[in-house]
Design a protein around this motif. Sequence first.
Motif, PDB file in Angstrom:
ATOM      1  N   MET A 142      82.408   6.945  11.090  1.00 47.95           N
ATOM      2  CA  MET A 142      83.020   7.982  11.208  1.00 47.95           C
ATOM      3  C   MET A 142      83.187   9.301  10.434  1.00 47.95           C
ATOM      4  SD  MET A 142      83.820   7.084  14.509  1.00 47.95           S
ATOM      5  CE  MET A 142      85.539   8.226  14.563  1.00 47.95           C
ATOM      6  N   LEU A 143      83.112   9.012   9.157  1.00 45.08           N
ATOM      7  CA  LEU A 143      83.264   9.886   7.847  1.00 45.08           C
ATOM      8  C   LEU A 143      81.969  10.654   8.096  1.00 45.08           C
ATOM      9  CD1 LEU A 143      84.819  11.016   5.715  1.00 45.08           C
ATOM     10  CD2 LEU A 143      83.810   9.550   4.079  1.00 45.08           C
ATOM     11  N   ALA A 144      80.762   9.917   8.298  1.00 44.33           N
ATOM     12  CA  ALA A 144      79.401  10.576   8.278  1.00 44.33           C
ATOM     13  C   ALA A 144      79.534  11.543   9.449  1.00 44.33           C
ATOM     14  CB  ALA A 144      78.308   9.542   8.410  1.00 44.33           C
ATOM     15  N   ALA A 145      80.079  11.171  10.610  1.00 46.69           N
ATOM     16  CA  ALA A 145      79.807  11.740  11.967  1.00 46.69           C
ATOM     17  C   ALA A 145      80.823  12.965  11.674  1.00 46.69           C
ATOM     18  CB  ALA A 145      80.305  10.923  13.086  1.00 46.69           C
ATOM     19  N   ALA A 146      82.133  12.899  11.253  1.00 44.90           N
ATOM     20  CA  ALA A 146      82.916  14.149  11.235  1.00 44.90           C
ATOM     21  C   ALA A 146      82.110  15.049  10.306  1.00 44.90           C
ATOM     22  CB  ALA A 146      84.088  13.672  10.364  1.00 44.90           C
ATOM     23  N   TYR A 147      81.443  14.743   9.159  1.00 45.97           N
ATOM     24  CA  TYR A 147      80.727  15.627   8.482  1.00 45.97           C
ATOM     25  C   TYR A 147      79.375  16.347   9.363  1.00 45.97           C
ATOM     26  CZ  TYR A 147      78.014  17.718   4.304  1.00 45.97           C
ATOM     27  OH  TYR A 147      77.207  18.448   3.903  1.00 45.97           O
ATOM     28  N   LEU A 155      83.385  20.707  14.526  1.00 44.95           N
ATOM     29  CA  LEU A 155      84.875  20.796  14.066  1.00 44.95           C
ATOM     30  C   LEU A 155      84.862  21.910  12.981  1.00 44.95           C
ATOM     31  CD1 LEU A 155      84.958  17.025  12.822  1.00 44.95           C
ATOM     32  CD2 LEU A 155      85.994  17.976  14.728  1.00 44.95           C
ATOM     33  N   ASP A 156      86.211  22.561  13.089  1.00 40.86           N
ATOM     34  CA  ASP A 156      86.342  23.825  12.076  1.00 40.86           C
ATOM     35  C   ASP A 156      86.694  23.285  10.760  1.00 40.86           C
ATOM     36  OD1 ASP A 156      89.125  23.045  12.162  1.00 40.86           O
ATOM     37  OD2 ASP A 156      89.401  24.636  13.700  1.00 40.86           O
ATOM     38  N   VAL A 157      87.012  23.891   9.757  1.00 44.02           N
ATOM     39  CA  VAL A 157      87.475  23.366   8.343  1.00 44.02           C
ATOM     40  C   VAL A 157      88.690  22.477   8.414  1.00 44.02           C
ATOM     41  CG1 VAL A 157      87.794  24.094   6.017  1.00 44.02           C
ATOM     42  CG2 VAL A 157      86.295  25.360   7.349  1.00 44.02           C
ATOM     43  N   GLY A 158      89.524  22.995   9.159  1.00 49.42           N
ATOM     44  CA  GLY A 158      90.874  22.187   9.173  1.00 49.42           C
ATOM     45  C   GLY A 158      90.626  20.976   9.892  1.00 49.42           C
ATOM     46  N   ALA A 163      90.155  14.931   9.625  1.00 49.31           N
ATOM     47  CA  ALA A 163      89.367  13.794   9.888  1.00 49.31           C
ATOM     48  C   ALA A 163      88.701  13.077   8.625  1.00 49.31           C
ATOM     49  CB  ALA A 163      88.092  14.290  10.760  1.00 49.31           C
ATOM     50  N   ARG A 164      88.359  13.893   7.605  1.00 52.55           N
ATOM     51  CA  ARG A 164      87.712  13.434   6.311  1.00 52.55           C
ATOM     52  C   ARG A 164      88.836  12.664   5.369  1.00 52.55           C
ATOM     53  NH1 ARG A 164      86.610  17.530   2.115  1.00 52.55           N
ATOM     54  NH2 ARG A 164      89.057  17.469   1.716  1.00 52.55           N
ATOM     55  N   GLU A 165      90.254  13.160   5.579  1.00 52.53           N
ATOM     56  CA  GLU A 165      91.210  12.561   4.877  1.00 52.53           C
ATOM     57  C   GLU A 165      91.593  11.145   5.598  1.00 52.53           C
ATOM     58  OE1 GLU A 165      94.340  15.277   4.746  1.00 52.53           O
ATOM     59  OE2 GLU A 165      93.604  16.533   3.017  1.00 52.53           O
ATOM     60  N   ASP A 170      91.111   5.273   5.568  1.00 52.04           N
ATOM     61  CA  ASP A 170      90.602   4.074   6.371  1.00 52.04           C
ATOM     62  C   ASP A 170      89.847   3.043   5.644  1.00 52.04           C
ATOM     63  OD1 ASP A 170      92.249   4.767   8.031  1.00 52.04           O
ATOM     64  OD2 ASP A 170      91.059   5.509   9.625  1.00 52.04           O
ATOM     65  N   LYS A 171      88.801   3.598   4.662  1.00 46.46           N
ATOM     66  CA  LYS A 171      87.695   3.174   4.175  1.00 46.46           C
ATOM     67  C   LYS A 171      88.293   2.563   2.735  1.00 46.46           C
ATOM     68  CE  LYS A 171      83.247   3.873   2.106  1.00 46.46           C
ATOM     69  NZ  LYS A 171      82.009   4.952   1.671  1.00 46.46           N
ATOM     70  N   LEU A 172      89.268   3.321   2.053  1.00 45.63           N
ATOM     71  CA  LEU A 172      89.630   2.746   0.959  1.00 45.63           C
ATOM     72  C   LEU A 172      90.699   1.565   1.054  1.00 45.63           C
ATOM     73  CD1 LEU A 172      90.691   6.089  -1.029  1.00 45.63           C
ATOM     74  CD2 LEU A 172      89.176   4.335  -1.708  1.00 45.63           C
ATOM     75  N   ASN A 173      91.393   1.678   2.348  1.00 47.65           N
ATOM     76  CA  ASN A 173      92.332   0.637   2.649  1.00 47.65           C
ATOM     77  C   ASN A 173      91.642  -0.734   2.963  1.00 47.65           C
ATOM     78  OD1 ASN A 173      94.690   1.932   2.475  1.00 47.65           O
ATOM     79  ND2 ASN A 173      94.835   2.683   4.470  1.00 47.65           N
ATOM     80  N   ALA A 174      90.507  -0.618   3.799  1.00 48.97           N
ATOM     81  CA  ALA A 174      89.710  -1.493   3.983  1.00 48.97           C
ATOM     82  C   ALA A 174      89.282  -2.277   2.700  1.00 48.97           C
ATOM     83  CB  ALA A 174      88.639  -1.170   4.965  1.00 48.97           C
TER      84      ALA A 174
END
Length: 259
Positions: A142-147, A155-158, A163-165, A170-174
Amino acid sequence: VERPVFDEVQRLLAEAREKYKKRGNALDENIFAGKVVCSRCGRAAKRGYYRKNKTEVKYNYFCRYCDDELRPSYGPDTIRRVPLEKVEAAVISEISMRMKVCVDIDRLLDEIAGSPVIDRKRQALLAERSHLEKSEGKAADMLAAAYTHHLAGLLDVGEFTLAREKFERDKLNAAADLARVDMALNEYEAEEIRKNDCLSRFRGFKGFTKLDKALVSALVDRIEITPMTDKVTFVPAFQDDYIKLTALADESEVLANAR
């Protein structure tokens, strides 16, 4: 000092030392040095001694700091002196009990690690691990897709920042949960259990017949004495590992069935 005078002084000193030993005044090694502490103030207890029948030396432990502090208010006999024999008995009793438990666990380690109860817990952890791996992989995707969507202008900057945050979190928690599960799985592996500090220490003193400096240093964290009583409390050097080990044995139910 002339040589004859020096030699005579040395001879007299040697005789005095010999007489000192014969009177029973030569003190034994204090194998509990630095281990006996006052439960009230936390300071190291002092080893005292007295001579019995002019030849036998009897030892005891007391807190000189609490003695100085409490004696004026409570009287000269306020601080109880704990006999060495009582300290030794408490240490031997506790170490013998823990030694038996550790020897039993060591002997039955493969059965404990392979018991049906432990196997079910291991399988549950493996299932949780598989789920977490998928969650971590999904967050990375999902992070790669958002990028990619951000680069494509979808997706605009905001929106991309939000999405990135989220997906990084989610990745760090997992990843953190995976580390927790892996640690729990290790606790059920026989080879990892064998590395338990409690088992490792006791293996070196299996079948001990008497206390000595090396054993006390390795197996005793501290021995607490209470100033106004003669209570002795033994605190092992491996308490956390011992609790973990006995909890595992209780979980497995193997030790209970072996008795």
